[in-house]
Design a protein around this motif. Structure first.
Motif, PDB file in Angstrom:
ATOM      1  N   ALA A 294       1.634  -6.697  -0.381  1.00  0.00           N
ATOM      2  CA  ALA A 294       0.668  -5.686  -0.791  1.00  0.00           C
ATOM      3  C   ALA A 294      -0.333  -6.301  -1.764  1.00  0.00           C
ATOM      4  O   ALA A 294       0.029  -7.110  -2.618  1.00  0.00           O
ATOM      5  CB  ALA A 294       1.366  -4.495  -1.440  1.00  0.00           C
ATOM      6  N   SER A 296      -3.483  -5.358  -4.549  1.00  0.00           N
ATOM      7  CA  SER A 296      -3.987  -4.266  -5.350  1.00  0.00           C
ATOM      8  C   SER A 296      -4.836  -4.809  -6.490  1.00  0.00           C
ATOM      9  O   SER A 296      -4.638  -5.947  -6.939  1.00  0.00           O
ATOM     10  CB  SER A 296      -2.825  -3.445  -5.916  1.00  0.00           C
ATOM     11  OG  SER A 296      -3.279  -2.433  -6.787  1.00  0.00           O
ATOM     12  N   VAL A 301       1.929  -3.097  -8.470  1.00  0.00           N
ATOM     13  CA  VAL A 301       1.612  -3.095  -7.039  1.00  0.00           C
ATOM     14  C   VAL A 301       2.695  -2.350  -6.271  1.00  0.00           C
ATOM     15  O   VAL A 301       3.861  -2.753  -6.272  1.00  0.00           O
ATOM     16  CB  VAL A 301       1.486  -4.533  -6.488  1.00  0.00           C
ATOM     17  CG1 VAL A 301       1.076  -4.499  -5.021  1.00  0.00           C
ATOM     18  CG2 VAL A 301       0.475  -5.330  -7.305  1.00  0.00           C
ATOM     19  N   TYR A 303       3.302  -0.726  -2.332  1.00  0.00           N
ATOM     20  CA  TYR A 303       2.729  -0.802  -0.994  1.00  0.00           C
ATOM     21  C   TYR A 303       2.032   0.502  -0.614  1.00  0.00           C
ATOM     22  O   TYR A 303       0.924   0.491  -0.069  1.00  0.00           O
ATOM     23  CB  TYR A 303       3.817  -1.150   0.026  1.00  0.00           C
ATOM     24  CG  TYR A 303       3.241  -1.659   1.332  1.00  0.00           C
ATOM     25  CD1 TYR A 303       2.986  -3.013   1.505  1.00  0.00           C
ATOM     26  CD2 TYR A 303       2.934  -0.794   2.367  1.00  0.00           C
ATOM     27  CE1 TYR A 303       2.444  -3.491   2.680  1.00  0.00           C
ATOM     28  CE2 TYR A 303       2.388  -1.266   3.543  1.00  0.00           C
ATOM     29  CZ  TYR A 303       2.145  -2.611   3.696  1.00  0.00           C
ATOM     30  OH  TYR A 303       1.591  -3.071   4.863  1.00  0.00           O
ATOM     31  N   ALA A 306      -1.317   0.938  -2.517  1.00  0.00           N
ATOM     32  CA  ALA A 306      -2.220  -0.218  -2.575  1.00  0.00           C
ATOM     33  C   ALA A 306      -3.373  -0.118  -1.583  1.00  0.00           C
ATOM     34  O   ALA A 306      -4.238  -1.001  -1.551  1.00  0.00           O
ATOM     35  CB  ALA A 306      -1.435  -1.512  -2.323  1.00  0.00           C
ATOM     36  N   LYS A 314      -7.205  -6.372   3.755  1.00  0.00           N
ATOM     37  CA  LYS A 314      -5.884  -6.550   3.144  1.00  0.00           C
ATOM     38  C   LYS A 314      -4.814  -6.747   4.223  1.00  0.00           C
ATOM     39  O   LYS A 314      -3.910  -7.582   4.078  1.00  0.00           O
ATOM     40  CB  LYS A 314      -5.534  -5.347   2.275  1.00  0.00           C
ATOM     41  CG  LYS A 314      -6.320  -5.237   0.979  1.00  0.00           C
ATOM     42  CD  LYS A 314      -5.847  -4.024   0.174  1.00  0.00           C
ATOM     43  CE  LYS A 314      -6.558  -3.918  -1.166  1.00  0.00           C
ATOM     44  NZ  LYS A 314      -6.103  -2.741  -1.940  1.00  0.00           N
TER      45      LYS A 314
END
Length: 407
Positions: A294, A296, A301, A303, A306, A314
Protein backbone atom coordinates in the motif's frame (compact mmCIF):
# COMPACT_ATOMS: atom_id res chain seq x y z
CA UNK A 1 -13.60 -40.61 27.31
CA UNK A 2 -16.33 -38.73 25.41
CA UNK A 3 -16.60 -39.38 21.66
CA UNK A 4 -14.79 -36.97 19.35
CA UNK A 5 -16.98 -34.44 17.52
CA UNK A 6 -18.27 -35.48 14.08
CA UNK A 7 -19.23 -33.36 11.09
CA UNK A 8 -22.91 -32.40 11.23
CA UNK A 9 -25.23 -29.41 11.05
CA UNK A 10 -24.48 -28.98 14.77
CA UNK A 11 -20.81 -28.28 14.04
CA UNK A 12 -20.69 -26.97 10.46
CA UNK A 13 -20.44 -23.18 10.05
CA UNK A 14 -20.18 -20.84 7.06
CA UNK A 15 -16.67 -19.67 7.86
CA UNK A 16 -14.79 -16.42 7.50
CA UNK A 17 -14.07 -16.99 3.80
CA UNK A 18 -17.83 -17.02 3.15
CA UNK A 19 -19.07 -14.28 5.48
CA UNK A 20 -16.44 -11.55 5.29
CA UNK A 21 -16.38 -11.23 1.46
CA UNK A 22 -20.14 -10.60 1.53
CA UNK A 23 -19.62 -7.67 3.90
CA UNK A 24 -16.58 -6.52 1.90
CA UNK A 25 -18.73 -6.32 -1.24
CA UNK A 26 -21.46 -4.47 0.64
CA UNK A 27 -24.04 -7.25 0.25
CA UNK A 28 -27.18 -7.32 2.38
CA UNK A 29 -26.40 -9.64 5.30
CA UNK A 30 -29.86 -9.45 6.88
CA UNK A 31 -31.43 -12.49 5.12
CA UNK A 32 -28.56 -14.70 6.27
CA UNK A 33 -28.60 -13.25 9.75
CA UNK A 34 -32.37 -13.69 10.00
CA UNK A 35 -32.15 -17.33 8.91
CA UNK A 36 -29.56 -18.08 11.58
CA UNK A 37 -31.57 -16.18 14.19
CA UNK A 38 -34.60 -18.30 13.33
CA UNK A 39 -32.54 -21.43 13.93
CA UNK A 40 -31.54 -20.15 17.36
CA UNK A 41 -35.13 -19.23 18.15
CA UNK A 42 -36.11 -22.83 17.39
CA UNK A 43 -33.16 -24.32 19.28
CA UNK A 44 -31.22 -22.12 21.69
CA UNK A 45 -28.44 -24.73 21.82
CA UNK A 46 -27.65 -24.40 18.08
CA UNK A 47 -24.04 -23.33 18.59
CA UNK A 48 -23.22 -23.39 14.88
CA UNK A 49 -25.98 -20.87 14.13
CA UNK A 50 -24.76 -18.69 17.00
CA UNK A 51 -21.23 -18.83 15.61
CA UNK A 52 -22.43 -17.81 12.13
CA UNK A 53 -24.37 -14.91 13.65
CA UNK A 54 -21.27 -13.82 15.57
CA UNK A 55 -19.22 -13.75 12.35
CA UNK A 56 -21.94 -11.85 10.49
CA UNK A 57 -22.21 -9.22 13.22
CA UNK A 58 -18.43 -8.92 13.55
CA UNK A 59 -18.14 -8.34 9.80
CA UNK A 60 -20.73 -5.55 9.97
CA UNK A 61 -19.06 -3.73 12.84
CA UNK A 62 -21.26 -4.91 15.72
CA UNK A 63 -18.33 -6.11 17.77
CA UNK A 64 -19.86 -6.22 21.25
CA UNK A 65 -22.92 -8.22 20.23
CA UNK A 66 -20.75 -10.46 18.09
CA UNK A 67 -18.47 -11.24 21.03
CA UNK A 68 -21.43 -12.06 23.27
CA UNK A 69 -22.77 -14.55 20.71
CA UNK A 70 -19.32 -16.03 20.18
CA UNK A 71 -18.95 -16.54 23.93
CA UNK A 72 -22.36 -18.23 24.05
CA UNK A 73 -21.50 -20.53 21.15
CA UNK A 74 -18.16 -21.61 22.63
CA UNK A 75 -19.81 -22.27 25.99
CA UNK A 76 -22.07 -24.77 24.22
CA UNK A 77 -19.32 -26.57 22.30
CA UNK A 78 -15.64 -26.16 21.44
CA UNK A 79 -15.54 -27.52 17.87
CA UNK A 80 -16.79 -25.95 14.65
CA UNK A 81 -16.19 -27.11 11.09
CA UNK A 82 -15.76 -25.32 7.75
CA UNK A 83 -15.77 -27.47 4.62
CA UNK A 84 -13.90 -26.16 1.58
CA UNK A 85 -14.74 -27.48 -1.87
CA UNK A 86 -15.90 -31.08 -1.73
CA UNK A 87 -14.12 -31.72 1.57
CA UNK A 88 -11.91 -34.44 0.11
CA UNK A 89 -8.62 -32.79 1.10
CA UNK A 90 -6.57 -32.79 4.29
CA UNK A 91 -8.30 -32.31 7.62
CA UNK A 92 -6.68 -29.37 9.42
CA UNK A 93 -7.46 -28.67 13.06
CA UNK A 94 -6.71 -25.11 14.22
CA UNK A 95 -6.40 -24.25 17.90
CA UNK A 96 -8.09 -20.87 18.24
CA UNK A 97 -9.31 -18.66 21.09
CA UNK A 98 -12.30 -16.32 21.27
CA UNK A 99 -11.71 -12.87 19.79
CA UNK A 100 -12.15 -10.73 16.70
CA UNK A 101 -10.89 -11.46 13.19
CA UNK A 102 -7.32 -10.52 14.23
CA UNK A 103 -7.15 -12.82 17.26
CA UNK A 104 -6.15 -15.96 15.35
CA UNK A 105 -4.42 -16.96 12.13
CA UNK A 106 -6.95 -16.41 9.28
CA UNK A 107 -6.81 -20.10 8.38
CA UNK A 108 -10.16 -20.04 6.62
CA UNK A 109 -8.84 -17.56 4.04
CA UNK A 110 -5.62 -19.53 3.59
CA UNK A 111 -7.64 -22.63 2.64
CA UNK A 112 -9.84 -20.80 0.11
CA UNK A 113 -10.02 -22.67 -3.19
CA UNK A 114 -8.94 -25.97 -1.61
CA UNK A 115 -10.88 -29.11 -0.69
CA UNK A 116 -9.69 -29.04 2.92
CA UNK A 117 -11.81 -29.58 5.98
CA UNK A 118 -11.05 -27.04 8.70
CA UNK A 119 -11.87 -27.76 12.32
CA UNK A 120 -11.74 -24.82 14.74
CA UNK A 121 -11.12 -26.02 18.29
CA UNK A 122 -11.53 -23.26 20.89
CA UNK A 123 -9.12 -23.18 23.82
CA UNK A 124 -8.50 -20.83 26.70
CA UNK A 125 -6.38 -20.63 29.83
CA UNK A 126 -8.69 -23.06 31.61
CA UNK A 127 -8.73 -25.79 28.95
CA UNK A 128 -8.12 -29.00 30.87
CA UNK A 129 -7.01 -31.37 28.12
CA UNK A 130 -7.15 -32.16 24.40
CA UNK A 131 -8.67 -35.60 24.82
CA UNK A 132 -11.72 -35.18 22.55
CA UNK A 133 -10.54 -33.53 19.36
CA UNK A 134 -12.14 -34.01 15.94
CA UNK A 135 -10.33 -36.49 13.72
CA UNK A 136 -7.66 -34.64 11.74
CA UNK A 137 -4.48 -35.11 9.74
CA UNK A 138 -2.51 -32.13 11.02
CA UNK A 139 -3.04 -29.39 13.60
CA UNK A 140 -2.04 -25.72 13.71
CA UNK A 141 -1.55 -23.39 16.66
CA UNK A 142 -3.48 -20.36 15.41
CA UNK A 143 -3.73 -18.27 18.61
CA UNK A 144 -2.01 -14.96 17.87
CA UNK A 145 0.10 -12.86 20.21
CA UNK A 146 -1.88 -10.52 22.44
CA UNK A 147 -1.64 -9.55 26.12
CA UNK A 148 -4.81 -11.48 26.92
CA UNK A 149 -3.55 -14.54 25.01
CA UNK A 150 -0.47 -15.07 27.17
CA UNK A 151 -2.21 -17.46 29.58
CA UNK A 152 -3.76 -19.34 26.64
CA UNK A 153 -0.39 -19.85 24.97
CA UNK A 154 1.11 -20.90 28.32
CA UNK A 155 -1.63 -23.50 28.66
CA UNK A 156 -0.99 -24.81 25.16
CA UNK A 157 2.68 -25.36 26.03
CA UNK A 158 1.46 -27.93 28.57
CA UNK A 159 -1.28 -29.47 26.41
CA UNK A 160 0.35 -29.86 23.00
CA UNK A 161 2.75 -32.67 24.02
CA UNK A 162 -0.37 -34.84 24.49
CA UNK A 163 -0.99 -34.90 20.73
CA UNK A 164 0.08 -37.76 18.48
CA UNK A 165 -0.63 -35.94 15.19
CA UNK A 166 1.81 -33.39 13.68
CA UNK A 167 1.36 -29.75 14.71
CA UNK A 168 2.32 -26.65 12.71
CA UNK A 169 3.56 -23.61 14.67
CA UNK A 170 4.07 -25.98 17.58
CA UNK A 171 5.88 -23.33 19.62
CA UNK A 172 3.48 -21.27 21.76
CA UNK A 173 6.33 -19.42 23.47
CA UNK A 174 7.69 -18.24 20.13
CA UNK A 175 4.26 -16.87 19.30
CA UNK A 176 4.09 -15.12 22.67
CA UNK A 177 7.50 -13.57 21.96
CA UNK A 178 6.03 -11.64 18.99
CA UNK A 179 4.93 -8.68 21.09
CA UNK A 180 6.00 -5.31 19.69
CA UNK A 181 8.74 -4.89 22.27
CA UNK A 182 9.66 -8.56 21.90
CA UNK A 183 10.17 -8.23 18.14
CA UNK A 184 12.25 -5.08 18.52
CA UNK A 185 14.51 -6.81 21.03
CA UNK A 186 14.70 -9.93 18.88
CA UNK A 187 16.27 -8.02 15.98
CA UNK A 188 18.19 -5.33 17.87
CA UNK A 189 21.55 -6.62 16.63
CA UNK A 190 20.48 -7.76 13.16
CA UNK A 191 22.28 -5.71 10.46
CA UNK A 192 19.75 -6.46 7.71
CA UNK A 193 16.70 -5.39 9.75
CA UNK A 194 15.60 -2.29 11.61
CA UNK A 195 12.96 -3.10 14.20
CA UNK A 196 12.79 0.24 16.04
CA UNK A 197 13.48 -0.02 19.77
CA UNK A 198 10.03 -0.30 21.34
CA UNK A 199 9.40 0.32 25.03
CA UNK A 200 6.40 -0.69 27.10
CA UNK A 201 5.58 1.92 29.74
CA UNK A 202 2.69 2.44 32.10
CA UNK A 203 0.27 5.34 32.03
CA UNK A 204 1.70 7.03 35.11
CA UNK A 205 5.16 7.16 33.54
CA UNK A 206 3.83 8.60 30.30
CA UNK A 207 1.86 11.19 32.29
CA UNK A 208 5.06 12.14 34.14
CA UNK A 209 6.82 12.67 30.79
CA UNK A 210 3.91 14.76 29.52
CA UNK A 211 3.98 16.93 32.64
CA UNK A 212 7.74 17.43 32.53
CA UNK A 213 8.38 15.59 35.81
CA UNK A 214 10.79 13.26 33.99
CA UNK A 215 12.28 12.92 30.54
CA UNK A 216 11.55 10.33 27.90
CA UNK A 217 15.17 9.23 27.74
CA UNK A 218 15.22 8.70 31.51
CA UNK A 219 12.32 6.24 31.21
CA UNK A 220 13.29 4.66 27.92
CA UNK A 221 17.03 4.61 27.39
CA UNK A 222 18.06 6.38 24.19
CA UNK A 223 14.54 7.37 23.11
CA UNK A 224 13.97 10.95 22.01
CA UNK A 225 11.09 12.83 20.39
CA UNK A 226 9.46 12.58 17.89
CA UNK A 227 7.91 9.27 18.91
CA UNK A 228 4.98 7.09 18.02
CA UNK A 229 2.73 5.93 20.84
CA UNK A 230 -0.07 3.38 20.97
CA UNK A 231 -1.96 1.41 23.62
CA UNK A 232 -0.64 -2.10 24.26
CA UNK A 233 -2.76 -4.74 22.54
CA UNK A 234 -4.05 -2.61 19.66
CA UNK A 235 -3.74 -3.35 15.96
CA UNK A 236 -4.63 -1.72 12.63
CA UNK A 237 -3.50 1.68 13.89
CA UNK A 238 -5.87 1.75 16.86
CA UNK A 239 -4.78 4.59 19.16
CA UNK A 240 -1.56 5.11 17.18
CA UNK A 241 -0.30 8.69 17.05
CA UNK A 242 2.89 10.64 16.49
CA UNK A 243 4.08 12.97 19.25
CA UNK A 244 6.61 15.64 18.35
CA UNK A 245 7.24 16.74 21.94
CA UNK A 246 6.03 16.14 25.52
CA UNK A 247 3.35 18.82 25.17
CA UNK A 248 1.56 16.61 22.61
CA UNK A 249 0.98 13.87 25.19
CA UNK A 250 -1.69 15.38 27.51
CA UNK A 251 -4.28 15.59 24.72
CA UNK A 252 -3.36 12.09 23.55
CA UNK A 253 -3.70 10.60 27.03
CA UNK A 254 -7.02 12.37 27.55
CA UNK A 255 -8.42 10.36 24.66
CA UNK A 256 -7.06 7.00 25.79
CA UNK A 257 -8.08 4.76 28.69
CA UNK A 258 -5.29 2.18 28.41
CA UNK A 259 -3.05 1.42 31.37
CA UNK A 260 0.02 0.57 29.29
CA UNK A 261 1.51 1.94 26.08
CA UNK A 262 4.19 1.16 23.52
CA UNK A 263 6.48 4.01 22.55
CA UNK A 264 9.07 3.93 19.78
CA UNK A 265 11.04 6.40 17.67
CA UNK A 266 9.30 7.82 14.61
CA UNK A 267 11.05 6.57 11.47
CA UNK A 268 10.52 8.58 8.29
CA UNK A 269 10.33 5.83 5.66
CA UNK A 270 9.09 7.87 2.72
CA UNK A 271 10.36 6.81 -0.67
CA UNK A 272 11.83 9.01 -3.41
CA UNK A 273 8.27 9.70 -4.62
CA UNK A 274 7.37 11.21 -1.25
CA UNK A 275 4.96 8.39 -0.43
CA UNK A 276 5.06 5.93 2.44
CA UNK A 277 5.07 2.33 1.18
CA UNK A 278 4.21 -0.56 3.49
CA UNK A 279 4.31 -4.22 2.53
CA UNK A 280 2.59 -7.20 4.13
CA UNK A 281 4.46 -10.47 3.64
CA UNK A 282 3.78 -13.93 4.98
CA UNK A 283 6.42 -16.59 5.44
CA UNK A 284 5.28 -20.15 4.78
CA UNK A 285 7.64 -23.02 5.55
CA UNK A 286 10.60 -20.66 5.36
CA UNK A 287 9.68 -18.89 2.11
CA UNK A 288 8.25 -15.34 1.86
CA UNK A 289 5.14 -14.53 -0.18
CA UNK A 290 3.68 -11.09 -0.96
CA UNK A 291 0.36 -10.24 0.67
CA UNK A 292 -0.13 -6.62 -0.33
CA UNK A 293 1.65 -3.30 -0.84
CA UNK A 294 0.00 0.00 0.00
CA UNK A 295 1.17 3.53 -0.83
CA UNK A 296 0.03 6.58 1.11
CA UNK A 297 0.99 10.20 1.72
CA UNK A 298 0.36 9.56 5.44
CA UNK A 299 2.84 7.71 7.62
CA UNK A 300 0.09 5.44 9.01
CA UNK A 301 -0.53 3.21 6.00
CA UNK A 302 -3.67 1.09 5.79
CA UNK A 303 -4.57 -0.68 2.60
CA UNK A 304 -8.27 0.16 2.77
CA UNK A 305 -7.67 3.90 3.34
CA UNK A 306 -4.67 4.31 1.04
CA UNK A 307 -6.79 4.79 -2.07
CA UNK A 308 -5.37 1.79 -3.90
CA UNK A 309 -8.66 1.01 -5.68
CA UNK A 310 -8.94 4.59 -6.93
CA UNK A 311 -5.34 5.05 -8.12
CA UNK A 312 -4.11 3.06 -11.13
CA UNK A 313 -0.55 4.31 -10.64
CA UNK A 314 -0.43 2.92 -7.10
CA UNK A 315 -1.84 -0.39 -8.30
CA UNK A 316 0.83 -0.57 -10.98
CA UNK A 317 3.50 -0.30 -8.28
CA UNK A 318 1.86 -3.05 -6.26
CA UNK A 319 1.46 -5.27 -9.34
CA UNK A 320 5.10 -4.89 -10.31
CA UNK A 321 6.19 -5.63 -6.74
CA UNK A 322 4.09 -8.79 -6.59
CA UNK A 323 5.05 -10.04 -10.04
CA UNK A 324 8.80 -9.59 -9.47
CA UNK A 325 8.78 -10.46 -5.77
CA UNK A 326 10.83 -13.68 -5.98
CA UNK A 327 13.50 -12.26 -8.27
CA UNK A 328 13.68 -8.75 -6.83
CA UNK A 329 12.37 -7.94 -3.33
CA UNK A 330 12.88 -11.39 -1.79
CA UNK A 331 16.33 -11.68 -3.33
CA UNK A 332 17.47 -8.21 -2.23
CA UNK A 333 16.29 -8.90 1.31
CA UNK A 334 17.41 -12.53 1.47
CA UNK A 335 19.56 -11.86 4.55
CA UNK A 336 16.61 -10.27 6.32
CA UNK A 337 14.30 -13.19 5.56
CA UNK A 338 16.97 -15.61 6.70
CA UNK A 339 17.19 -13.71 9.99
CA UNK A 340 13.40 -13.63 10.35
CA UNK A 341 13.21 -17.39 9.90
CA UNK A 342 16.07 -18.08 12.29
CA UNK A 343 14.86 -15.86 15.08
CA UNK A 344 11.09 -16.24 14.82
CA UNK A 345 11.31 -19.96 14.07
CA UNK A 346 7.68 -20.65 13.11
CA UNK A 347 6.16 -22.55 10.19
CA UNK A 348 3.83 -19.65 9.39
CA UNK A 349 4.02 -15.96 10.29
CA UNK A 350 3.56 -12.54 8.73
CA UNK A 351 5.30 -9.18 8.85
CA UNK A 352 4.40 -5.61 8.01
CA UNK A 353 7.49 -3.87 6.69
CA UNK A 354 9.03 -1.22 4.45
CA UNK A 355 12.32 -0.69 2.66
CA UNK A 356 14.83 1.84 3.95
CA UNK A 357 17.22 3.81 1.70
CA UNK A 358 20.20 2.05 3.29
CA UNK A 359 18.90 -1.36 2.14
CA UNK A 360 17.59 -2.59 5.47
CA UNK A 361 14.10 -3.97 5.99
CA UNK A 362 12.08 -1.83 8.39
CA UNK A 363 9.90 -4.27 10.36
CA UNK A 364 6.85 -2.74 12.03
CA UNK A 365 5.26 -5.90 13.33
CA UNK A 366 5.45 -9.70 13.18
CA UNK A 367 2.57 -12.01 14.05
CA UNK A 368 0.79 -15.18 12.99
CA UNK A 369 -2.64 -13.52 12.82
CA UNK A 370 -2.21 -10.94 10.04
CA UNK A 371 -5.07 -11.07 7.57
CA UNK A 372 -4.26 -11.96 3.97
CA UNK A 373 -7.16 -12.47 1.58
CA UNK A 374 -8.41 -12.58 -2.00
CA UNK A 375 -11.52 -10.44 -1.56
CA UNK A 376 -10.42 -7.58 -3.81
CA UNK A 377 -12.28 -7.11 -7.08
CA UNK A 378 -10.63 -9.16 -9.84
CA UNK A 379 -11.27 -6.49 -12.47
CA UNK A 380 -9.49 -3.81 -10.45
CA UNK A 381 -6.82 -6.04 -8.90
CA UNK A 382 -6.25 -8.93 -11.36
CA UNK A 383 -2.65 -9.38 -10.22
CA UNK A 384 -3.71 -9.96 -6.59
CA UNK A 385 -5.76 -13.03 -7.49
CA UNK A 386 -2.64 -14.62 -8.96
CA UNK A 387 -0.47 -13.73 -5.95
CA UNK A 388 -3.03 -14.96 -3.45
CA UNK A 389 -3.53 -18.21 -5.31
CA UNK A 390 0.22 -18.83 -5.11
CA UNK A 391 0.22 -18.01 -1.40
CA UNK A 392 -2.79 -20.22 -0.63
CA UNK A 393 -1.33 -23.11 -2.64
CA UNK A 394 1.92 -22.81 -0.67
CA UNK A 395 0.01 -23.02 2.59
CA UNK A 396 -1.83 -26.13 1.40
CA UNK A 397 1.45 -27.68 0.25
CA UNK A 398 2.84 -27.17 3.75
CA UNK A 399 -0.28 -28.72 5.32
CA UNK A 400 -0.09 -31.75 3.02
CA UNK A 401 3.63 -32.19 3.65
CA UNK A 402 3.18 -32.00 7.41
CA UNK A 403 0.24 -34.40 7.28
CA UNK A 404 2.36 -36.79 5.24
CA UNK A 405 4.88 -37.09 8.06
CA UNK A 406 2.25 -38.93 10.08
CA UNK A 407 1.69 -41.60 7.42
Amino acid sequence: MAPAPVLSDRTRILGLHHVLPMAYRGEDMMPLQSERAARVATDASDAAALMDMAMILQSTGQADTARALLTEAVALQKDFCVVHGDGSGPRLLAFVTPGDFMANTPVDFLLNGSDAVLWLHYVDADTRDLATLPDHDVALVAVGEAPEHGPVLDRLKTLLPQLSRPVLNNAPQKIADLSRDGVSAMFADEPSILAPATHRIDRATLEAVSAGRTTLSACCAGLEFPIIVRPVGTHAGGGLERAEAPDALPAYLAGQTAAHFYVAPFIDYRGPDGLFSKQRIVVIDGRPYPGHLALSDHWIVHYLSAGMAEDAAKRAVEAAWMESFDTDFARRHADAFDALNRRIGLDYFGIDCAELPDGRLLVFEADIAMVVHDMDDARTFPYKKVAMRTLFDAFMDMVRAKAGTAQ
